[in-house]
Design a protein around this motif. Structure first.
Motif, PDB file in Angstrom:
ATOM      1  N   GLU A   1       0.856  -1.183   0.000  1.00  0.00           N
ATOM      2  CA  GLU A   1       0.000   0.000   0.000  1.00  0.00           C
ATOM      3  C   GLU A   1       0.892   1.233   0.000  1.00  0.00           C
ATOM      4  OE1 GLU A   1      -2.909   0.050   3.046  1.00  0.00           O
ATOM      5  OE2 GLU A   1      -3.953  -1.739   2.338  1.00  0.00           O
TER       6      GLU A   1
ATOM      7  N   VAL B   1      -8.356  11.163  -4.748  1.00  0.00           N
ATOM      8  CA  VAL B   1      -7.809   9.815  -4.880  1.00  0.00           C
ATOM      9  C   VAL B   1      -7.464   9.314  -3.489  1.00  0.00           C
ATOM     10  CG1 VAL B   1      -6.016   8.369  -5.915  1.00  0.00           C
ATOM     11  CG2 VAL B   1      -6.914  10.352  -7.170  1.00  0.00           C
TER      12      VAL B   1
ATOM     13  N   ASN C   1      -6.984   6.034  -2.482  1.00  0.00           N
ATOM     14  CA  ASN C   1      -5.942   5.009  -2.527  1.00  0.00           C
ATOM     15  C   ASN C   1      -4.800   5.518  -3.404  1.00  0.00           C
ATOM     16  OD1 ASN C   1      -4.354   2.753  -2.617  1.00  0.00           O
ATOM     17  ND2 ASN C   1      -5.875   1.422  -3.577  1.00  0.00           N
ATOM     18  N   HIS C   2      -3.767   6.057  -2.781  1.00  0.00           N
ATOM     19  CA  HIS C   2      -2.676   6.655  -3.536  1.00  0.00           C
ATOM     20  C   HIS C   2      -1.987   5.649  -4.447  1.00  0.00           C
ATOM     21  CE1 HIS C   2      -2.165  10.139  -0.409  1.00  0.00           C
ATOM     22  NE2 HIS C   2      -3.404  10.029  -0.901  1.00  0.00           N
TER      23      HIS C   2
ATOM     24  N   ASP D   1      -3.320   3.759  -6.475  1.00  0.00           N
ATOM     25  CA  ASP D   1      -3.956   3.760  -7.789  1.00  0.00           C
ATOM     26  C   ASP D   1      -3.259   4.713  -8.751  1.00  0.00           C
ATOM     27  OD1 ASP D   1      -5.813   1.963  -6.899  1.00  0.00           O
ATOM     28  OD2 ASP D   1      -7.372   3.457  -6.485  1.00  0.00           O
ATOM     29  N   PHE D   2      -2.428   5.617  -8.195  1.00  0.00           N
ATOM     30  CA  PHE D   2      -1.851   6.669  -9.032  1.00  0.00           C
ATOM     31  C   PHE D   2      -0.324   6.650  -9.070  1.00  0.00           C
ATOM     32  CE2 PHE D   2      -0.966  11.141 -10.200  1.00  0.00           C
ATOM     33  CZ  PHE D   2      -1.751  11.204 -11.348  1.00  0.00           C
TER      34      PHE D   2
ATOM     35  N   TYR E   1       1.047   5.732 -12.473  1.00  0.00           N
ATOM     36  CA  TYR E   1       0.324   6.342 -13.590  1.00  0.00           C
ATOM     37  C   TYR E   1       1.327   6.893 -14.606  1.00  0.00           C
ATOM     38  CZ  TYR E   1      -3.200   9.211 -15.969  1.00  0.00           C
ATOM     39  OH  TYR E   1      -4.049   9.783 -16.899  1.00  0.00           O
TER      40      TYR E   1
ATOM     41  N   TYR F   1      -7.635  11.665 -16.839  1.00  0.00           N
ATOM     42  CA  TYR F   1      -7.582  10.697 -15.741  1.00  0.00           C
ATOM     43  C   TYR F   1      -8.960  10.113 -15.467  1.00  0.00           C
ATOM     44  CZ  TYR F   1      -7.036   8.697 -11.097  1.00  0.00           C
ATOM     45  OH  TYR F   1      -7.030   7.842 -10.018  1.00  0.00           O
TER      46      TYR F   1
ATOM     47  N   ASN G   1     -10.367   5.174 -10.338  1.00  0.00           N
ATOM     48  CA  ASN G   1     -10.664   3.762 -10.114  1.00  0.00           C
ATOM     49  C   ASN G   1     -11.684   3.644  -8.983  1.00  0.00           C
ATOM     50  OD1 ASN G   1     -10.579   0.967 -10.032  1.00  0.00           O
ATOM     51  ND2 ASN G   1      -8.741   0.903  -8.743  1.00  0.00           N
TER      52      ASN G   1
END
Length: 565
Positions: free
Chosen positions: A406, A433, A435-436, A438-439, A442, A477, A480
């Motif tokens: 995480e 965002v 849940n960091h 998720d990025f 990127y 962007y 999610n």
């Protein structure tokens, strides 16, 4: 706004603030028992007609009044329009931004509508407490649908007739009374007693059709209304008010939960709401928005234990009656046949005659003017592939941690201090965002800029250790989030500038002009001295109707006519 009205407004703000923190039903009952002490509202809508064919537009101007003083209301910032059929089913519903009690819009009547009698309903949420609505009977004919009921005769007294004389409060004068086709009409206006007026210039409806409502008749009838308040609805004082609810799948606390609100589209709107003991939350949008969807997320690690809902706007409790039946006569058949051909020709040239939208001020994002902010335009730096590399190589006092796969952003404030118990707020293209991870990986080549606010930030009763606000090129962007977290919205209709040809120029000479609506303007200001418009290729008698209200709350109704040969 007078001193007394200012005091009443302050009391209403207090009422709404307390309501949003209501913790039990007895508190709600106590608060709504006080509603009748505050100014109530009433709505009048000036429409361009009450008889339409499918393919035509209902053009309207909303006037929201203080029910006591008859002056334009500064209370509600949102009004509503609904077109309701004889089964009390809502066919169209629009949300309209009100500015100083006024709002404008239109309803296009598409070919799916059946011939029949409808009601145009208008109200504010505050008005729903007294169940008072503006209503106008609207007759709609679909020339291509099944025939409506035939009749050999139609008496004029089959309908309620409003024969209102002019109020002579505003002067309107034509430069002549008879015009040729495609000739300029010059209408002089003297208006020193009203901020804005609405004007319609339209071919006069046949005498066998029902008279439409007018503002003088409306004031006479509404002044007799003594509807009592029932409670339940809050006024939209600052903008569109939304109401949601959190429920727990397990035995879990639903109070003081933080709800992230992210609108999909521009302008970027990001908010955080807080739940009360019942799990209810509210948020207001006080800027123009064209988003049709919003993402709601519980800002909590065990968010899977909860369910989110955005309360849909409830149907109107009132059931409307008096759907006066329109019978088809031979005269009406002829009128429909003629109007249908004219409408088809006009719609065929819709692309060159279409209305344009007024440009709205681009509202700045909530953090745009923050003082302690550093902006990184990534084209000024060596380009890296991932956000993780950017954080390491470019962003100062920002780092990423990883635990049990995480990831999380962290930062020091401008004094190089760091509070490990606080999260850093990450926003990408206006989306929170949570849940960091998720990025982190990127594609950094899609990112245009990164803004870093290096200080503790209080946002919706939640404290963050700074903000990282990221903008991609063209807002590409896609967050999610689960589909259950995406909710549809009724957005305010955009303001339009309607097309009316000018025959001083030759560019429109070859385009047919079958307009029965020669002119419409919902914002005739008191500085307007002269109104110019042109006749079309249609001959007959045309009627000018101008409506509004004085600054002291007196109705304005002026009417004159001219002929086109």
């Amino acid at each position: 706004m007078g001193r007394l009205e200012n005091m009443m407004m302050k009391k209403i703000y207090v009422l709404c603030f307390v309501f949003l923190g209501i913790l039990n039903s007895s508190g709600q009952k106590m608060i709504f028992s006080e509603i009748e002490k505050f100014p109530q509202e009433k709505m009048y809508v000036h429409t361009n007609s009450n008889f339409f064919l499918t393919g035509e537009q209902i053009l309207y101007k909303m006037y929201c009044f203080n029910n006591t003083s008859n002056e334009l209301s500064t209370l509600s910032k949102i009004g509503y329009i609904e077109l309701i059929d004889s089964n009390n089913k809502s066919i169209y519903k629009q949300k309209v931004t009100l500015k100083n009690g006024e709002g404008t819009g239109d309803v296009f009547l598409n070919s799916s509508l059946k011939s029949g009698t409808y009601k145009l309903i208008s109200y504010t949420q505050w008005m729903r407490n007294t169940q008072t609505f503006f209503e106008e009977t609207i007759f709609i004919i679909n020339p291509f649908s099944e025939k409506i009921m035939p009749s050999d005769s139609l008496k004029k007294n089959d309908f309620k007739s409003f024969k209102t004389t002019t109020t002579n409060l505003v002067s309107i004068n034509l430069n002549k009374k008879e015009y040729a086709k495609r000739e300029k009409v010059v209408l002089g206006v003297q208006n020193l007693i009203s901020r804005n007026l609405s004007i319609s210039v339209r071919k006069k409806e046949a005498n066998f059709l029902a008279s439409k409502n007018n503002i003088v008749q409306f004031f006479n009838e509404q002044n007799k209304s003594n509807a009592r308040s029932q409670g339940n609805y809050l006024p939209e004082l600052r903008g569109a008010l939304f109401h949601g609810k959190v429920t727990s799948k397990k035995v879990a606390n639903i109070e003081n939960l933080k709800i992230g609100v992210s609108f999909i589209g521009n302008p970027k709107i990001t908010k955080i709401a807080t739940t009360n003991k019942k799990g209810e939350f509210y948020f207001t949008v006080n800027k123009p928005y064209q988003a049709e969807n919003v993402i709601l997320e519980i800002l909590k690690t065990n968010k899977e234990d909860y369910e989110l809902s955005l309360m849909e706007e409830t149907e109107l409790e009132k059931k409307f009656k008096d759907f006066t039946q329109l019978f088809l006569t031979e005269d009406l058949r002829i009128l429909i046949k003629e109007r249908s051909l004219q409408t088809q020709i006009e719609n065929a040239y819709n692309q060159v005659k279409n209305a344009t939208f007024y440009k709205t001020n681009q509202n700045k994002f909530i953090f745009d003017e923050h003082v302690n902010k550093v902006i990184y335009n990534l084209d000024d730096y060596t380009r890296f592939k991932t956000v993780k590399e950017i954080a390491i190589e470019i962003l100062q006092d920002v780092w990423i941690t990883e635990k049990d796969q995480e990831y999380a952003f962290h930062m020091r404030d401008i004094n190089l201090e760091y509070d490990k118990d606080l999260e850093t707020l990450l926003i990408v293209d206006g989306f929170i965002v949570q849940n960091h991870g998720d990025f982190i990986f990127y594609d950094a080549l899609k990112i245009k800029s990164i803004e870093v606010v290096q200080e503790k930030y209080y946002f919706g009763a939640k404290v963050y250790q700074g903000i990282i606000n990221i903008s991609t090129f063209n807002d590409v962007y896609e967050p999610n989030v689960h589909s259950n977290n995406k909710f549809s919205l009724l957005k305010p209709i955009p303001q339009k500038k309607y097309f009316f040809p000018e025959y001083d120029s030759v560019k429109n000479d070859r385009i047919p002009d079958m307009r029965t609506q020669l002119y419409w303007n919902a914002n005739i200001k008191n500085t307007t001295k002269e109104i110019l418009f042109y006749t079309s290729d249609i001959s007959g008698t045309f009627e000018i109707i101008l409506e509004g209200v004085t600054t002291t709350g007196k109705p304005i109704f002026e009417r004159t006519s001219f002929s086109v040969k």
